[in-house]
Design an enzyme around this catalytic site. Structure first.
Site, short mmCIF file in Angstrom:
data_model
loop_
_atom_site.label_atom_id
_atom_site.label_comp_id
_atom_site.label_asym_id
_atom_site.label_seq_id
_atom_site.Cartn_x
_atom_site.Cartn_y
_atom_site.Cartn_z
N ASN A 18 55.86 29.49 -20.21
CA ASN A 18 56.35 28.14 -20.49
C ASN A 18 55.57 27.18 -19.61
O ASN A 18 55.81 27.11 -18.41
CB ASN A 18 57.85 28.08 -20.18
CG ASN A 18 58.40 26.66 -20.25
OD1 ASN A 18 57.77 25.78 -20.83
ND2 ASN A 18 59.57 26.46 -19.67
N TRP A 19 54.65 26.45 -20.23
CA TRP A 19 53.80 25.54 -19.45
C TRP A 19 54.56 24.28 -19.03
O TRP A 19 54.05 23.50 -18.24
CB TRP A 19 52.57 25.14 -20.25
CG TRP A 19 51.57 26.22 -20.47
CD1 TRP A 19 51.70 27.56 -20.17
CD2 TRP A 19 50.27 26.07 -21.03
NE1 TRP A 19 50.56 28.23 -20.52
CE2 TRP A 19 49.66 27.35 -21.05
CE3 TRP A 19 49.54 24.99 -21.53
CZ2 TRP A 19 48.38 27.56 -21.54
CZ3 TRP A 19 48.26 25.19 -22.03
CH2 TRP A 19 47.68 26.48 -22.03
N LYS A 20 55.73 24.08 -19.59
CA LYS A 20 56.49 22.84 -19.34
C LYS A 20 55.61 21.62 -19.63
O LYS A 20 54.75 21.70 -20.50
CB LYS A 20 57.04 22.83 -17.92
CG LYS A 20 57.74 24.14 -17.54
CD LYS A 20 58.55 24.03 -16.30
CE LYS A 20 59.02 25.42 -15.89
NZ LYS A 20 60.16 25.40 -15.01
N HIS A 104 66.32 25.31 -22.96
CA HIS A 104 65.88 25.52 -21.58
C HIS A 104 66.77 24.70 -20.65
O HIS A 104 67.19 23.60 -20.98
CB HIS A 104 64.41 25.11 -21.42
CG HIS A 104 63.83 25.54 -20.11
ND1 HIS A 104 64.08 24.87 -18.93
CD2 HIS A 104 63.05 26.59 -19.78
CE1 HIS A 104 63.46 25.49 -17.94
NE2 HIS A 104 62.82 26.54 -18.43
N GLU A 106 66.20 22.92 -18.18
CA GLU A 106 65.73 21.56 -17.85
C GLU A 106 66.16 20.58 -18.93
O GLU A 106 66.41 19.41 -18.65
CB GLU A 106 64.20 21.57 -17.66
CG GLU A 106 63.82 22.24 -16.34
CD GLU A 106 62.46 22.90 -16.32
OE1 GLU A 106 61.64 22.66 -17.22
OE2 GLU A 106 62.22 23.68 -15.37
N GLU A 176 68.09 33.01 -17.71
CA GLU A 176 67.41 32.24 -16.67
C GLU A 176 68.45 31.61 -15.74
O GLU A 176 68.93 30.50 -16.00
CB GLU A 176 66.56 31.13 -17.30
CG GLU A 176 65.43 31.66 -18.16
CD GLU A 176 64.24 30.71 -18.16
OE1 GLU A 176 63.14 31.16 -17.83
OE2 GLU A 176 64.42 29.52 -18.45
N GLY A 182 61.95 27.89 -10.81
CA GLY A 182 61.08 27.02 -10.04
C GLY A 182 61.40 26.97 -8.55
O GLY A 182 60.90 26.11 -7.83
N SER A 221 61.20 32.35 -11.47
CA SER A 221 60.29 32.68 -10.37
C SER A 221 59.65 34.06 -10.53
O SER A 221 59.46 34.78 -9.54
CB SER A 221 61.00 32.55 -9.02
OG SER A 221 61.44 31.22 -8.83
N GLY A 242 57.45 30.47 -15.91
CA GLY A 242 57.07 29.06 -15.81
C GLY A 242 55.79 28.90 -15.01
O GLY A 242 54.69 29.15 -15.51
N GLY A 243 55.94 28.52 -13.74
CA GLY A 243 54.78 28.19 -12.90
C GLY A 243 53.65 29.21 -12.93
O GLY A 243 52.47 28.82 -13.04
#
Ligand code: PEP
Length: 262
Positions: A18-20, A104, A106, A176, A182, A221, A242-243
């Site tokens: 997930n590049w966000k 998600h 967010e 999640e 994150g 993470s 994610g990251g």
């Protein structure tokens, strides 16, 4: 309402990036090229990237001849029409998307997406022939109060009530925990397994044998250094990253942890 048959029904491991809201045309190009060059087709494990919608065309061009799939980060609950700024499932399919993330945290937290809105989006995604990756998770406070499984079972029930049973093998869950996204504080593999096992039991109770085929991913993470711990868990069918998915070598290594032979 028609459902497009996309595969054999055999669901393998799934590693999704997930590049966000990150990237530019210039920075995406080498990342996509490295993923296309570095991932070999595997019947057991699928590697997927979800770039921002603005870059789906770029991802399509870069990945269409590769073994890497792509998807979107959100979808409208409507099929088409006067819904300014929204993207329908058919449009995402037009862009070659196989997957879409739904709900998600967010979006739930920042944009107020409710369980009902998430369920409606998941339904629209499945109806449009996409695989819907429905994200769910508890807050730190809920976990501390011993409510994690109750919260998760409720989130799952609301989605399941809205989904057509004929498309259930295109339904994917991403567990999640909000406290792990994150933050660098990943849930231990034991916690992930416990939660996934409870979700699996709830799926089987609701769907019977079909519940065993629904993939349950862990997200929060995940890095190359901890991916193998998750891959070793019986009920962890993959990860949502994610990251760490923004670094090609790191993401490829996470994908490799879910291949059967390493
Ligand atoms: C995510 O955004 O879904 C996620 C899991 O992020 P991170 O891997 O950075 O915690």
């Amino acid at each position: 309402m028609g459902y497009i048959a996309l595969g054999s029904g055999m669901n393998g491991k799934l590693v999704i990036g997930n590049w966000k809201m990150n990237g530019t045309l210039a920075s995406n190009a080498p990342l996509l090229a490295a993923l296309a060059a570095g991932w070999r087709s595997s019947p057991q494990t699928e590697l997927v990237v979800c770039p921002p919608a603005a870059y789906l065309g770029q991802a399509r061009l870069a990945l269409q001849a590769s073994a890497v799939s792509w998807g979107a980060q959100d979808v409208s609950d409507q099929a088409a029409g006067a819904f300014t700024g929204e993207l329908g499932a058919a449009m995402l399919r037009d862009m070659g998307c196989r997957y879409v993330l739904v709900g998600h945290s967010e979006r739930r937290t920042r944009l107020g997406e409710t369980d009902q809105m998430v369920a409606a989006k998941a339904r629209a995604a499945l109806s449009g022939g996409l695989r819907a990756v429905v994200c769910m998770g508890e807050t730190e406070k809920q976990r501390a109060a011993g409510q994690a499984l109750t919260v998760l079972r409720h989130q799952l029930q609301v989605v399941l009530a809205a989904l057509p049973r004929t498309a259930i093998d295109h339904f994917v869950i991403a567990y999640e925990p909000l406290w792990a996204i994150g933050t660098g504080a990943h849930a231990s593999a034991d916690i992930a397994q416990q939660v996934h096992s409870a979700l699996r039991a709830a799926l089987v109770e609701a769907l019977g044998a079909a519940g065993t085929g629904v993939r349950i991913l862990y997200g929060g993470s995940v890095k190359a250094s901890n991916a193998a711990e998750y891959a070793a868990q019986r009920d962890v069918d993959g990860v949502l990253v994610g990251g760490a998915s923004l670094q090609a070598a790191e993401f490829l290594e996470i994908g490799a942890a879910f291949l059967p032979i390493r």
